[in-house]
Design a protein around this motif. Structure first.
Motif, mmCIF file in Angstrom:
data_model
loop_
_atom_site.group_PDB
_atom_site.id
_atom_site.type_symbol
_atom_site.label_atom_id
_atom_site.label_comp_id
_atom_site.label_asym_id
_atom_site.label_seq_id
_atom_site.Cartn_x
_atom_site.Cartn_y
_atom_site.Cartn_z
ATOM 1 N N SER A 238 0.853 -1.165 0.000
ATOM 2 C CA SER A 238 0.000 0.000 0.000
ATOM 3 C C SER A 238 0.899 1.228 0.000
ATOM 4 O O SER A 238 1.820 1.322 0.803
ATOM 5 N N LYS A 239 0.676 2.129 -0.943
ATOM 6 C CA LYS A 239 1.502 3.341 -0.938
ATOM 7 C C LYS A 239 0.608 4.566 -0.898
ATOM 8 O O LYS A 239 -0.264 4.754 -1.732
ATOM 9 N N GLU A 240 0.855 5.412 0.103
ATOM 10 C CA GLU A 240 0.123 6.654 0.212
ATOM 11 C C GLU A 240 1.071 7.834 0.000
ATOM 12 O O GLU A 240 2.247 7.757 0.338
ATOM 13 N N ASP A 241 0.537 8.893 -0.542
ATOM 14 C CA ASP A 241 1.263 10.151 -0.704
ATOM 15 C C ASP A 241 0.549 11.127 0.226
ATOM 16 O O ASP A 241 -0.572 11.552 -0.042
ATOM 17 N N ILE A 242 1.183 11.437 1.359
ATOM 18 C CA ILE A 242 0.494 12.187 2.413
ATOM 19 C C ILE A 242 0.920 13.653 2.402
ATOM 20 O O ILE A 242 2.104 13.968 2.534
ATOM 21 N N VAL A 243 -0.056 14.507 2.197
ATOM 22 C CA VAL A 243 0.172 15.958 2.214
ATOM 23 C C VAL A 243 -0.305 16.477 3.571
ATOM 24 O O VAL A 243 -1.364 16.061 4.063
ATOM 25 N N GLN A 244 0.458 17.360 4.167
ATOM 26 C CA GLN A 244 0.144 17.843 5.509
ATOM 27 C C GLN A 244 -0.686 19.123 5.485
ATOM 28 O O GLN A 244 -0.329 20.061 4.767
ATOM 29 N N GLY A 245 -1.753 19.168 6.287
ATOM 30 C CA GLY A 245 -2.425 20.438 6.551
ATOM 31 C C GLY A 245 -3.708 20.655 5.787
ATOM 32 O O GLY A 245 -3.701 20.763 4.557
ATOM 33 N N LEU A 246 -4.810 20.763 6.510
ATOM 34 C CA LEU A 246 -6.118 20.977 5.880
ATOM 35 C C LEU A 246 -6.126 22.232 5.021
ATOM 36 O O LEU A 246 -6.797 22.291 3.993
ATOM 37 N N GLU A 247 -5.333 23.231 5.430
ATOM 38 C CA GLU A 247 -5.344 24.492 4.683
ATOM 39 C C GLU A 247 -4.831 24.312 3.251
ATOM 40 O O GLU A 247 -5.085 25.146 2.393
ATOM 41 N N HIS A 248 -4.135 23.227 2.997
ATOM 42 C CA HIS A 248 -3.622 22.978 1.635
ATOM 43 C C HIS A 248 -4.562 22.145 0.780
ATOM 44 O O HIS A 248 -4.170 21.679 -0.296
ATOM 45 N N PHE A 249 -5.776 21.954 1.282
ATOM 46 C CA PHE A 249 -6.716 21.093 0.552
ATOM 47 C C PHE A 249 -6.886 21.474 -0.926
ATOM 48 O O PHE A 249 -6.794 20.601 -1.804
ATOM 49 N N PRO A 250 -7.102 22.746 -1.266
ATOM 50 C CA PRO A 250 -7.351 23.055 -2.690
ATOM 51 C C PRO A 250 -6.187 22.655 -3.599
ATOM 52 O O PRO A 250 -6.394 22.049 -4.647
ATOM 53 N N GLN A 251 -4.968 22.991 -3.184
ATOM 54 C CA GLN A 251 -3.800 22.653 -4.000
ATOM 55 C C GLN A 251 -3.588 21.141 -4.049
ATOM 56 O O GLN A 251 -3.221 20.579 -5.084
ATOM 57 N N ALA A 252 -3.829 20.490 -2.918
ATOM 58 C CA ALA A 252 -3.622 19.037 -2.862
ATOM 59 C C ALA A 252 -4.581 18.326 -3.809
ATOM 60 O O ALA A 252 -4.196 17.408 -4.544
ATOM 61 N N LEU A 253 -5.841 18.776 -3.822
ATOM 62 C CA LEU A 253 -6.823 18.143 -4.705
ATOM 63 C C LEU A 253 -6.383 18.252 -6.163
ATOM 64 O O LEU A 253 -6.469 17.282 -6.936
ATOM 65 N N ASN A 254 -5.889 19.404 -6.543
ATOM 66 C CA ASN A 254 -5.493 19.600 -7.941
ATOM 67 C C ASN A 254 -4.283 18.768 -8.340
ATOM 68 O O ASN A 254 -4.068 18.500 -9.526
ATOM 69 N N MET A 255 -3.483 18.331 -7.355
ATOM 70 C CA MET A 255 -2.352 17.448 -7.666
ATOM 71 C C MET A 255 -2.811 16.207 -8.435
ATOM 72 O O MET A 255 -2.101 15.699 -9.300
ATOM 73 N N LEU A 256 -4.021 15.740 -8.110
ATOM 74 C CA LEU A 256 -4.533 14.530 -8.747
ATOM 75 C C LEU A 256 -4.630 14.700 -10.257
ATOM 76 O O LEU A 256 -4.369 13.771 -11.023
ATOM 77 N N PHE A 257 -5.043 15.900 -10.659
ATOM 78 C CA PHE A 257 -5.332 16.123 -12.072
ATOM 79 C C PHE A 257 -4.093 16.588 -12.836
ATOM 80 O O PHE A 257 -4.107 16.702 -14.049
ATOM 81 N N GLU A 258 -3.049 16.855 -12.072
ATOM 82 C CA GLU A 258 -1.775 17.209 -12.689
ATOM 83 C C GLU A 258 -0.826 16.014 -12.659
ATOM 84 O O GLU A 258 0.333 16.121 -13.066
ATOM 85 N N GLY A 259 -1.330 14.870 -12.186
ATOM 86 C CA GLY A 259 -0.495 13.665 -12.142
ATOM 87 C C GLY A 259 0.647 13.793 -11.149
ATOM 88 O O GLY A 259 1.658 13.103 -11.255
ATOM 89 N N LYS A 260 0.486 14.670 -10.139
ATOM 90 C CA LYS A 260 1.607 14.950 -9.242
ATOM 91 C C LYS A 260 1.675 14.009 -8.042
ATOM 92 O O LYS A 260 2.711 13.929 -7.385
ATOM 93 N N ASN A 261 0.554 13.365 -7.718
ATOM 94 C CA ASN A 261 0.610 12.449 -6.569
ATOM 95 C C ASN A 261 1.279 11.143 -6.961
ATOM 96 O O ASN A 261 1.237 10.718 -8.113
ATOM 97 N N PHE A 262 1.890 10.525 -5.988
ATOM 98 C CA PHE A 262 2.605 9.271 -6.211
ATOM 99 C C PHE A 262 2.082 8.297 -5.162
ATOM 100 O O PHE A 262 2.532 8.288 -4.020
ATOM 101 N N GLY A 263 1.109 7.518 -5.560
ATOM 102 C CA GLY A 263 0.382 6.669 -4.611
ATOM 103 C C GLY A 263 -0.920 7.353 -4.239
ATOM 104 O O GLY A 263 -1.241 8.448 -4.717
ATOM 105 N N LYS A 264 -1.656 6.711 -3.387
ATOM 106 C CA LYS A 264 -2.948 7.228 -2.938
ATOM 107 C C LYS A 264 -2.757 8.568 -2.233
ATOM 108 O O LYS A 264 -1.997 8.657 -1.269
ATOM 109 N N LEU A 265 -3.454 9.588 -2.696
ATOM 110 C CA LEU A 265 -3.293 10.931 -2.118
ATOM 111 C C LEU A 265 -4.149 11.076 -0.857
ATOM 112 O O LEU A 265 -5.363 10.856 -0.887
#
Lengths: 342, 342
Positions: free
Chosen positions: A308-335
């Motif tokens: 199981s591989k997760e890509d963990i981003v820290q901090g609720l305040e970064h939610f908007p940018q983190a969500l967009n990572m998915l569509f930019e192919g930037k996450n590596f593993g489950k975001l």
């Protein structure tokens, strides 16, 4: 019982056009209210960020109602019960359910829409319950087995191979005795699914031609294609399918932020030539059997056969940018977004 | 035994680009050769003209090898045996098989590729053996039942409703207790399938909006869509499908003469939202059960429950223009070319 904390919520302010902008969100801070009888307060620790969330922000008929303007954004999460007026959950219980994008969830413990259930942090790390032992894992397990129907010796191709669903699709297919070829963006992701997850091969769509990759790595054609991306990759795989192939339509991440119409698969007549099938799946259909999927995946994880591989981003305040990572192919593993320390 | 006749053949001279031109054909006249031992001479009476023929003229991998340049154009036909050196067929036997586009077929009686079998002109008019009791009928019967899997009370929509396959799809679906809505081009065709064939409704795509027609005539949505046309109509039906709908891809006549890429179904994600399925079919897969389809359709025809409509064009010399009628929507019923008088 007094919850002397402030909640922070991300509410949907506007229906996005194309990629989601910061102005599509409204951040609201307010005190956490006291639970009424039968209610619990869940402190959110981790939130699951999924491509499907983009679809929930659009108006129109889908498999689930859209998030309303002004409503807290829908999301799955893992948290800990910090106050309870329900016999179902005690303070200190770890739970998984539809927390929404916020620091605290308050509501009836048995609320079907949010479907909270206890999870055991000793059996698996908490983020795993948003990945292999959560919705992505269930999507992969049931979608592959029920719709893809892979048989030992067959070739299974999966796009978004390093993503939440793709990683488990490939590993389950390996357990079933299939040849597994991933498609992912970038050498790192490809190396990971081959070297760490045991895929037979992986095609880097950013580094070369998917068509050539399929020719090289699927010498016997494609029997099952599990599609998370749609667009050109779906069209290319269609040119290599075998007689009676099964194509599982799980998502189309390449198309979710389109402002032009979705690109339909121009090669869909390959279905006719090959008497093949294309079927859509939605994980909720398997809800009455999640326990079976969790048992199977949990056993394979314990045996070291599924990782199981997760890509963990820290901090609720970064939610908007983190969500967009998915569509930019930037996450590596489950975001996963970590909202608070465990 | 001397066959003192001249054969006329249509051979493929060039691979067409877009609509087939006269110059894509070469007409060859030559004496009919004597049959060798085991061979028969079949005088062609009727030829089946089918949309699939356009695909056989293209290069490239498909469910059947393309017709080679210089080869007689492939076609199914009904004829009469006029000379025989085979114990399998006697002079005067009526037969159905792969005659090709020519006046006379000469070859081994048991040739698997051409698959000749006797037909009984007393049981049904000879053109019927190229329609309801032939390939179109088998395509409709098995494609609908095996891939469409309609249940009584469900709504079945079929495009090309007045065409060879469509007319039988709708009538079989009525026998199975379904609500049947056709899509066809023109008021005459629509009136025909409703008034003569018993469809519940028919949408004239030339006379109005298919979307509005589906809303009006499929108030409970679409459970099975049998698609013969592809293109915009497929996309429109996709917006109206029900949960677990089945889409049978039988053909895409709107796309066969494209010089631009095929238009893929932009609304294919309706499959995901509705957990629906799209499957391609090819009639040859059911060859070992044709006798069952013929028995069922023959019984319904005898009981007056299934009707058969052919559009018969006279004269082998009109083959090129007659074939193009299919792609201009000009035929009304199964298109048959009469080559010689019975």
């Amino acid at each position: 019982m007094t919850i002397n904390e402030t909640n922070l919520q991300f509410r949907l302010a506007a229906r996005p056009v194309g990629m989601v902008k910061d102005s599509d969100w409204q951040q609201v801070s307010e005190p956490v209210r006291e639970p009424a009888d039968g209610e619990v307060v869940v402190k959110v620790l981790y939130l699951s960020l999924d491509p499907a969330m983009r679809g929930w922000m659009n108006e129109g008929k889908s498999y689930i109602a859209p998030v309303g303007i002004g409503e807290v954004m829908r999301a799955g999460g893992v948290g800990v019960v910090v106050a309870s007026k329900s016999p179902e959950f005690a303070v200190g219980d770890y739970v998984q359910g539809g927390t929404g994008v916020q620091r605290y969830w308050v509501g009836p413990a048995g609320d079907k829409r949010h479907g909270f259930r206890k999870v055991d942090p000793k059996l698996a790390p908490l983020p795993t319950y948003l990945n292999t032992l959560g919705m992505p894992g269930m999507t992969a397990y049931f979608g592959l087995i029920e719709s893809g129907q892979p048989k030992a010796g067959e070739t299974v191709v999966v796009s978004g191979a390093a993503g939440a669903v793709g990683q488990t699709v490939g590993q389950v297919a390996k357990q079933l005795g299939c040849r597994v070829v991933g498609i992912a963006g970038g050498k790192d992701k490809c190396d990971f699914v081959v070297n760490q997850l045991g895929f037979d091969a992986c095609i880097d769509y950013k580094g070369g031609s998917v068509k050539d990759g399929l020719k090289e790595h699927c010498p016997n054609g494609v029997d099952v294609y599990f599609d998370n991306v749609g667009g050109d990759i779906l069209d290319t795989v269609l040119t290599r399918i075998n007689l009676k192939a099964r194509i599982v339509i799980c998502g189309a991440i390449s198309q979710y932020n389109n402002t032009t119409p979705v690109k339909g698969p121009a090669n869909y007549l390959a279905l006719l030539v090959n008497r093949a099938r294309m079927e859509g799946i939605v994980v909720f259909d398997y809800a009455d059997r999640y326990h079976l999927g969790i048992a199977a995946l949990g056993r394979w994880m314990k045996e070291g056969k599924v990782k199981s591989k997760e890509d963990i981003v820290q901090g609720l305040e970064h939610f908007p940018q983190a969500l967009n990572m998915l569509f930019e192919g930037k996450n590596f593993g489950k975001l996963v977004l970590q909202v608070a320390a465990e």
